[in-house]
Write a protein that holds these residues in place. Structure first.
Motif, PDB file in Angstrom:
ATOM      1  N   THR A 119       0.803  -1.212   0.000  1.00 61.22           N
ATOM      2  CA  THR A 119       0.000   0.000   0.000  1.00 61.22           C
ATOM      3  C   THR A 119       0.838   1.265   0.000  1.00 61.22           C
ATOM      4  N   ASP A 120       2.068   1.202   0.476  1.00 59.06           N
ATOM      5  CA  ASP A 120       2.873   2.407   0.599  1.00 59.06           C
ATOM      6  C   ASP A 120       3.740   2.686  -0.616  1.00 59.06           C
ATOM      7  N   ALA A 121       3.643   1.869  -1.664  1.00 55.15           N
ATOM      8  CA  ALA A 121       4.500   2.075  -2.829  1.00 55.15           C
ATOM      9  C   ALA A 121       4.206   3.402  -3.515  1.00 55.15           C
ATOM     10  N   ALA A 122       2.975   3.881  -3.443  1.00 55.13           N
ATOM     11  CA  ALA A 122       2.618   5.132  -4.104  1.00 55.13           C
ATOM     12  C   ALA A 122       3.326   6.323  -3.488  1.00 55.13           C
ATOM     13  N   ARG A 123       3.739   6.225  -2.230  1.00 55.27           N
ATOM     14  CA  ARG A 123       4.451   7.332  -1.592  1.00 55.27           C
ATOM     15  C   ARG A 123       5.711   7.684  -2.375  1.00 55.27           C
ATOM     16  N   LEU A 124       6.534   6.683  -2.650  1.00 55.20           N
ATOM     17  CA  LEU A 124       7.785   6.921  -3.368  1.00 55.20           C
ATOM     18  C   LEU A 124       7.520   7.392  -4.787  1.00 55.20           C
ATOM     19  N   ASP A 125       6.522   6.809  -5.448  1.00 49.58           N
ATOM     20  CA  ASP A 125       6.226   7.195  -6.829  1.00 49.58           C
ATOM     21  C   ASP A 125       5.826   8.670  -6.917  1.00 49.58           C
ATOM     22  N   LEU A 126       4.964   9.113  -6.012  1.00 44.80           N
ATOM     23  CA  LEU A 126       4.528  10.506  -6.048  1.00 44.80           C
ATOM     24  C   LEU A 126       5.640  11.454  -5.629  1.00 44.80           C
ATOM     25  N   ALA A 127       6.502  11.019  -4.700  1.00 43.00           N
ATOM     26  CA  ALA A 127       7.644  11.843  -4.318  1.00 43.00           C
ATOM     27  C   ALA A 127       8.594  12.023  -5.501  1.00 43.00           C
ATOM     28  N   LEU A 128       8.851  10.945  -6.233  1.00 46.30           N
ATOM     29  CA  LEU A 128       9.703  11.042  -7.419  1.00 46.30           C
ATOM     30  C   LEU A 128       9.065  11.919  -8.488  1.00 46.30           C
ATOM     31  N   LEU A 129       7.747  11.832  -8.611  1.00 46.84           N
ATOM     32  CA  LEU A 129       7.055  12.675  -9.589  1.00 46.84           C
ATOM     33  C   LEU A 129       7.250  14.148  -9.262  1.00 46.84           C
ATOM     34  N   ALA A 130       7.156  14.502  -7.974  1.00 44.03           N
ATOM     35  CA  ALA A 130       7.376  15.893  -7.586  1.00 44.03           C
ATOM     36  C   ALA A 130       8.804  16.330  -7.898  1.00 44.03           C
ATOM     37  N   VAL A 131       9.774  15.447  -7.650  1.00 43.29           N
ATOM     38  CA  VAL A 131      11.180  15.784  -7.917  1.00 43.29           C
ATOM     39  C   VAL A 131      11.422  15.990  -9.406  1.00 43.29           C
ATOM     40  N   VAL A 132      10.919  15.083 -10.228  1.00 41.16           N
ATOM     41  CA  VAL A 132      11.203  15.171 -11.660  1.00 41.16           C
ATOM     42  C   VAL A 132      10.477  16.361 -12.290  1.00 41.16           C
ATOM     43  N   VAL A 133       9.278  16.683 -11.799  1.00 42.79           N
ATOM     44  CA  VAL A 133       8.579  17.857 -12.331  1.00 42.79           C
ATOM     45  C   VAL A 133       9.341  19.137 -11.963  1.00 42.79           C
ATOM     46  N   GLY A 134       9.796  19.224 -10.713  1.00 40.93           N
ATOM     47  CA  GLY A 134      10.547  20.400 -10.305  1.00 40.93           C
ATOM     48  C   GLY A 134      11.861  20.537 -11.036  1.00 40.93           C
ATOM     49  N   ALA A 135      12.629  19.439 -11.104  1.00 38.34           N
ATOM     50  CA  ALA A 135      13.920  19.491 -11.798  1.00 38.34           C
ATOM     51  C   ALA A 135      13.739  19.735 -13.288  1.00 38.34           C
ATOM     52  N   GLY A 136      12.695  19.113 -13.858  1.00 40.53           N
ATOM     53  CA  GLY A 136      12.436  19.313 -15.285  1.00 40.53           C
ATOM     54  C   GLY A 136      12.040  20.742 -15.622  1.00 40.53           C
ATOM     55  N   ALA A 137      11.507  21.461 -14.648  1.00 36.32           N
ATOM     56  CA  ALA A 137      11.167  22.865 -14.880  1.00 36.32           C
ATOM     57  C   ALA A 137      12.365  23.786 -14.645  1.00 36.32           C
ATOM     58  N   VAL A 138      13.211  23.462 -13.677  1.00 36.22           N
ATOM     59  CA  VAL A 138      14.334  24.329 -13.315  1.00 36.22           C
ATOM     60  C   VAL A 138      15.394  24.354 -14.408  1.00 36.22           C
ATOM     61  N   VAL A 139      15.795  23.196 -14.924  1.00 35.88           N
ATOM     62  CA  VAL A 139      16.907  23.137 -15.875  1.00 35.88           C
ATOM     63  C   VAL A 139      16.628  23.958 -17.141  1.00 35.88           C
ATOM     64  N   PRO A 140      15.512  23.754 -17.848  1.00 34.55           N
ATOM     65  CA  PRO A 140      15.287  24.592 -19.044  1.00 34.55           C
ATOM     66  C   PRO A 140      15.056  26.065 -18.703  1.00 34.55           C
ATOM     67  N   LEU A 141      14.460  26.354 -17.530  1.00 34.52           N
ATOM     68  CA  LEU A 141      14.243  27.749 -17.151  1.00 34.52           C
ATOM     69  C   LEU A 141      15.563  28.467 -16.908  1.00 34.52           C
ATOM     70  N   GLN A 142      16.509  27.792 -16.251  1.00 33.27           N
ATOM     71  CA  GLN A 142      17.800  28.424 -15.982  1.00 33.27           C
ATOM     72  C   GLN A 142      18.625  28.571 -17.262  1.00 33.27           C
ATOM     73  N   TYR A 143      18.640  27.531 -18.086  1.00 29.37           N
ATOM     74  CA  TYR A 143      19.438  27.624 -19.307  1.00 29.37           C
ATOM     75  C   TYR A 143      18.763  28.505 -20.352  1.00 29.37           C
ATOM     76  N   GLY A 144      17.450  28.645 -20.267  1.00 33.82           N
ATOM     77  CA  GLY A 144      16.752  29.455 -21.259  1.00 33.82           C
ATOM     78  C   GLY A 144      16.684  30.924 -20.889  1.00 33.82           C
ATOM     79  N   ARG A 145      16.400  31.210 -19.588  1.00 32.95           N
ATOM     80  CA  ARG A 145      16.195  32.607 -19.214  1.00 32.95           C
ATOM     81  C   ARG A 145      16.970  33.034 -17.969  1.00 32.95           C
TER      82      ARG A 145
END
Length: 515
Positions: free
Chosen positions: A178-204
């Motif tokens: 039942t607790d497997a979704a915890r890690l999946d959603l935590a990773l989703l938050a990390v990848v969304v944040g990192a995926g937004a930061v890298v192009p934003l910093q290199y672009g603007r």
């Protein structure tokens, strides 16, 4: 493209020794993993599985900080260099010195263990995606928001400490997943944040905005992992593997109170706690070879509005300060009792009048897979489990020797998977589960870098004159003619069952003291 290649060559010259060190560490890890025949890595491999990701993260941080994005006095800003080319060169370096070598090392390990890298190409790509999400992309995002290596190291230490702390928080470990979704959603938050930061910093180069996004992603990951309600996590898992029910299943409370079975758990409780056992029956579930249940919520309500909510699992160290705790017993094949631990003061207040009991249970049904039989101390292929072998080994918890059964596969190994050692004239057979026990080690046991999933079972062996039906061992003299039977039982579906019992008189269900 020429500009990308020029920047790439410059980075290679500046970071050649650091890149060579990570390649050497990867080669060492692959060499150790190639010959490992156990689910627990050795001391050297265990520490290297921690050191290598740290070295990769440091390399990615150094790479980004060769041309820092924070500040306005960096030399590269004065050159006719497009930021898209700069990002492309950094990505090419990570591909050549992190992801590509890791892919080749994994393919070599699969070949050495008798698996085709071509057949398991999707699994290898999944590992690449996992490395990207867990390490290279977050490392690049952190490095893009700081000014120098010192700040990057401090940020990495803080994030790593938070991850270790969150992973070690005392949470109720259910036998279901039942607790497997915890890690999946935590990773989703990390990848969304990192995926937004890298192009934003290199672009603007919006550093303030990027830091805000990074902080929000880190907070969201911690909340998803440590603060998500167990019911919500279970609902996500049930949505991924739903259980098809022809009619709604029900959980009913039995009025007839029968003597407790001999195996009923009688916890050692303080004098301030009462132990209750509410007999129940689950009906309406489809046939299954195995059903595992876990408590999600449990509430007691009175007619005048009082409400007591339980912990999902009882913690023995918290009994003295816990008003209510509850769990189902047994967890499989079908729960027969709701075990309740109630503060004695609360019980004295509630015992004289009927109460309302509400709760929810997650039930996980498993279907029997293909049965595989191999001779003891031999190897063989097992459908759904990859390759399995058995060999004599040292005891997991004592000096007593036994038979170690190991299965390894690039795919996930079903949990549970049962192992039975049987021989003519030996009754009963010795049965255990893959991964039921593990060796206690003084070093990290994580082997996430391996392309293989490994699970072990250990069956103690004793001399026939010392063997009895109650030892949990197997007579060593009968091992030559013994057969190891391996049966996976993969998940068929999950469902959450809610119930409400009205007019429950708690005094009827008090567990008598153990004689």
């Amino acid at each position: 493209m020429r500009q990308v290649w020029h920047i790439f060559k410059k980075d290679v010259r500046r970071l050649r020794w650091e890149a060579a060190a990570t390649l050497a560490l990867l080669a060492w890890v692959a060499h150790l993993d190639r010959w490992r025949a156990d689910s627990t890595p050795g001391a050297a491999e265990g520490w290297l599985n921690v050191l290598l990701p740290a070295a990769w993260a440091y390399l990615v941080g150094l790479l980004v900080l060769q041309d820092p994005l924070v500040g306005d006095r960096e030399f590269w800003l004065t050159l006719p260099c497009r930021r898209r080319s700069l990002l492309g060169a950094k990505a090419l370096f990570v591909l050549c010195f992190v992801h590509a070598p890791y892919f080749l090392a994994q393919a070599g390990i699969l070949l050495a263990r008798g698996f085709s890298p071509v057949a398991y190409f999707p699994q290898l790509m999944t590992k690449q995606l996992f490395l990207l999400v867990m390490l290279t992309l977050p490392s690049a995002a952190v490095a893009a928001m700081v000014e120098n290596v010192v700040q990057f190291a401090l940020a990495a230490v803080v994030l790593a400490s938070a991850a270790v702390y969150a992973a070690g928080m005392p949470q109720g470990q259910l036998l279901t997943q039942t607790d497997a979704a915890r890690l999946d959603l935590a990773l989703l938050a990390v990848v969304v944040g990192a995926g937004a930061v890298v192009p934003l910093q290199y672009g603007r180069r919006r550093t303030a905005v990027s830091r805000g996004i990074g902080a929000a992603a880190a907070i969201a990951a911690v909340v998803a992992f440590a603060g998500m309600p167990k019911v919500t996590s279970a609902e996500v898992q049930c949505a991924l593997t739903p259980l098809r029910l022809a009619a709604p299943a029900s959980v009913t409370l039995l009025d007839k109170v029968e003597p407790l079975p001999s195996g009923f758990p009688r916890y050692i409780l303080p004098l301030t706690t009462m132990n209750l056992a509410l007999p129940m029956r689950i009906s309406g579930l489809p046939p299954a070879d195995l059903a595992i249940s876990a408590q999600l919520s449990f509430d007691i309500r009175t007619e005048n509005g009082e409400r007591y909510s339980a912990l999902s699992l009882p913690y023995p160290t918290q009994h003295a300060k816990t008003q209510l705790a509850a769990t189902v017993w047994p967890v499989g094949p079908a729960p027969a009792y709701e075990i309740v631990m109630l503060d004695r003061t609360v019980y004295e207040r509630l015992k004289g009048s009927p109460v309302i009991v509400e709760g929810s249970i997650m039930t996980e049904l498993h279907q029997r897979g293909t049965t595989t039989r191999i001779q003891a101390e031999k190897a063989g292929d097992a459908p759904g489990l990859g390759k399995c072998t058995s060999a004599m080994g040292d005891g997991a918890f004592s000096q007593q020797g036994g038979l170690s059964v190991t299965c390894e596969s690039p795919d996930e190994i079903p949990n549970p998977t049962y192992v039975t050692l049987m021989a003519p004239g030996v009754e009963p057979s010795r049965r255990t589960g893959l991964g039921a026990y593990g060796r206690v080690t003084s070093y990290p046991r994580s082997a996430l870098l391996s392309p293989l999933n490994r699970r072990n079972a250990f069956i103690p062996l004793v001399a026939r004159e010392d063997w009895t039906k109650n030892t949990g061992a197997f007579p060593q003299e009968d091992l030559s003619g013994a057969v190891v039977e391996i049966v996976p039982e993969p998940v068929a579906g999950r469902a959450i069952l809610e119930y409400r019992w009205n007019g429950v008189l708690l005094s009827k269900f008090v567990v008598p003291a153990k004689p």
